[in-house]
Design an enzyme around this catalytic site. Structure first.
Site, mmCIF file in Angstrom:
data_model
loop_
_atom_site.group_PDB
_atom_site.id
_atom_site.type_symbol
_atom_site.label_atom_id
_atom_site.label_comp_id
_atom_site.label_asym_id
_atom_site.label_seq_id
_atom_site.Cartn_x
_atom_site.Cartn_y
_atom_site.Cartn_z
ATOM 1 N N ASP A 9 -65.954 15.057 -67.340
ATOM 2 C CA ASP A 9 -67.272 15.160 -66.725
ATOM 3 C C ASP A 9 -67.634 16.633 -66.556
ATOM 4 O O ASP A 9 -66.917 17.529 -67.048
ATOM 5 C CB ASP A 9 -67.343 14.330 -65.413
ATOM 6 C CG ASP A 9 -66.669 15.007 -64.226
ATOM 7 O OD1 ASP A 9 -66.101 16.106 -64.380
ATOM 8 O OD2 ASP A 9 -66.725 14.421 -63.119
ATOM 9 N N HIS A 10 -68.718 16.880 -65.834
ATOM 10 C CA HIS A 10 -69.216 18.245 -65.670
ATOM 11 C C HIS A 10 -68.287 19.115 -64.825
ATOM 12 O O HIS A 10 -68.459 20.326 -64.781
ATOM 13 C CB HIS A 10 -70.607 18.190 -65.020
ATOM 14 C CG HIS A 10 -70.596 17.402 -63.738
ATOM 15 N ND1 HIS A 10 -70.571 16.019 -63.724
ATOM 16 C CD2 HIS A 10 -70.555 17.778 -62.435
ATOM 17 C CE1 HIS A 10 -70.537 15.587 -62.481
ATOM 18 N NE2 HIS A 10 -70.520 16.633 -61.675
ATOM 19 N N GLY A 67 -63.451 16.839 -61.908
ATOM 20 C CA GLY A 67 -63.232 17.972 -61.007
ATOM 21 C C GLY A 67 -61.821 18.014 -60.457
ATOM 22 O O GLY A 67 -61.164 19.054 -60.439
ATOM 23 N N THR A 68 -61.363 16.855 -60.001
ATOM 24 C CA THR A 68 -60.004 16.762 -59.456
ATOM 25 C C THR A 68 -59.038 16.027 -60.376
ATOM 26 O O THR A 68 -57.821 16.088 -60.159
ATOM 27 C CB THR A 68 -60.027 15.988 -58.126
ATOM 28 O OG1 THR A 68 -60.577 14.690 -58.393
ATOM 29 C CG2 THR A 68 -60.873 16.702 -57.076
ATOM 30 N N GLY A 69 -59.561 15.278 -61.313
ATOM 31 C CA GLY A 69 -58.744 14.372 -62.129
ATOM 32 C C GLY A 69 -58.541 13.025 -61.458
ATOM 33 O O GLY A 69 -58.052 12.076 -62.077
ATOM 34 N N GLY A 71 -60.894 10.822 -59.811
ATOM 35 C CA GLY A 71 -61.840 9.752 -60.126
ATOM 36 C C GLY A 71 -61.684 9.227 -61.540
ATOM 37 O O GLY A 71 -61.736 8.015 -61.787
ATOM 38 N N ARG A 133 -34.457 1.007 -69.219
ATOM 39 C CA ARG A 133 -34.917 0.481 -67.926
ATOM 40 C C ARG A 133 -36.368 0.862 -67.637
ATOM 41 O O ARG A 133 -37.067 0.152 -66.903
ATOM 42 C CB ARG A 133 -34.010 0.966 -66.790
ATOM 43 C CG ARG A 133 -34.097 2.459 -66.505
ATOM 44 C CD ARG A 133 -33.028 2.899 -65.505
ATOM 45 N NE ARG A 133 -33.148 4.310 -65.141
ATOM 46 C CZ ARG A 133 -32.734 5.326 -65.894
ATOM 47 N NH1 ARG A 133 -32.191 5.085 -67.080
ATOM 48 N NH2 ARG A 133 -32.855 6.576 -65.491
ATOM 49 N N HIS A 134 -36.804 1.962 -68.243
ATOM 50 C CA HIS A 134 -38.193 2.386 -68.008
ATOM 51 C C HIS A 134 -39.170 1.426 -68.665
ATOM 52 O O HIS A 134 -40.269 1.214 -68.162
ATOM 53 C CB HIS A 134 -38.396 3.813 -68.508
ATOM 54 C CG HIS A 134 -37.430 4.773 -67.882
ATOM 55 N ND1 HIS A 134 -37.432 5.027 -66.532
ATOM 56 C CD2 HIS A 134 -36.399 5.480 -68.412
ATOM 57 C CE1 HIS A 134 -36.453 5.869 -66.246
ATOM 58 N NE2 HIS A 134 -35.813 6.161 -67.370
ATOM 59 N N ARG A 137 -39.745 -1.466 -66.359
ATOM 60 C CA ARG A 137 -40.660 -1.136 -65.261
ATOM 61 C C ARG A 137 -42.109 -1.060 -65.749
ATOM 62 O O ARG A 137 -43.042 -1.477 -65.054
ATOM 63 C CB ARG A 137 -40.231 0.188 -64.614
ATOM 64 C CG ARG A 137 -38.904 0.037 -63.892
ATOM 65 C CD ARG A 137 -38.218 1.337 -63.607
ATOM 66 N NE ARG A 137 -36.898 1.100 -63.018
ATOM 67 C CZ ARG A 137 -35.940 2.018 -62.962
ATOM 68 N NH1 ARG A 137 -36.133 3.231 -63.462
ATOM 69 N NH2 ARG A 137 -34.784 1.724 -62.422
#
Ligand code: RB5
Length: 148
Positions: A9-10, A67-69, A71, A133-134, A137
């Site tokens: 995004d912006h 902006g933060t990652g 959302g 095992r991963h 999960r």
């Protein structure tokens, strides 16, 4: 040549541009779905665009930025088949591949990371899923899509 899809995004235009160039320098074919201007867009729309494109196939992974990652990663994780990590540092980025085998990695363009986001992206790219095992999960994570 491996393909990567990227959308932002912006709030992350500059970091997205840096990533596009870095990925191209590393030999990836990059499908950047935008945006490249500071005009406001809604991050769920960008997550949807990139995840739908990824699900067409032929992509090694996708990159999402806002902006933060936060959302854009939440949005991506609502889409069937998508596992999107939002790493704090290179260690988390490495583990996102080794243990979680995510198909998307998210970053915040307005976040002051303790190390270079490019280094974090490289830590992800240069890691390999460890399976075993991963995988069990991850299967349980994916089962949550239909069992909750
Ligand atoms: C947009 O202003 C901002 O909210 C978005 O980029 C992101 O930070 C949301 O999680």
């Amino acid at each position: 040549m491996a393909n990567v899809v990227i959308a932002n995004d912006h709030g992350a235009v500059e970091l997205a541009g840096i990533f596009v160039k870095h990925l191209q320098d590393r030999g990836y074919t990059v499908n950047h779905l935008g945006v490249t201007t500071n005009d406001s867009v809604d991050y769920p729309d960008m997550a949807k665009l990139a995840c739908q494109e990824y699900k067409k196939g032929d992509y090694e992974f996708g990159v999402l930025l806002c902006g933060t990652g936060i959302g854009i990663s939440i949005s991506a994780n609502k889409i069937e088949g998508i596992r999107c990590a939002l790493p704090q540092n290179s260690f988390a980025a490495e583990m996102a591949r080794k243990h979680n085998n995510v198909n998307f990695i998210a970053f915040g363009g307005r976040i002051e990371y303790s190390e270079s986001p490019v280094k974090m992206l490289d830590a992800f790219i240069d890691s390999t899923f460890e399976g075993d095992r991963h995988q069990r999960r991850i299967d349980k994570i994916m089962a949550l899509e239909s069992h909750c």
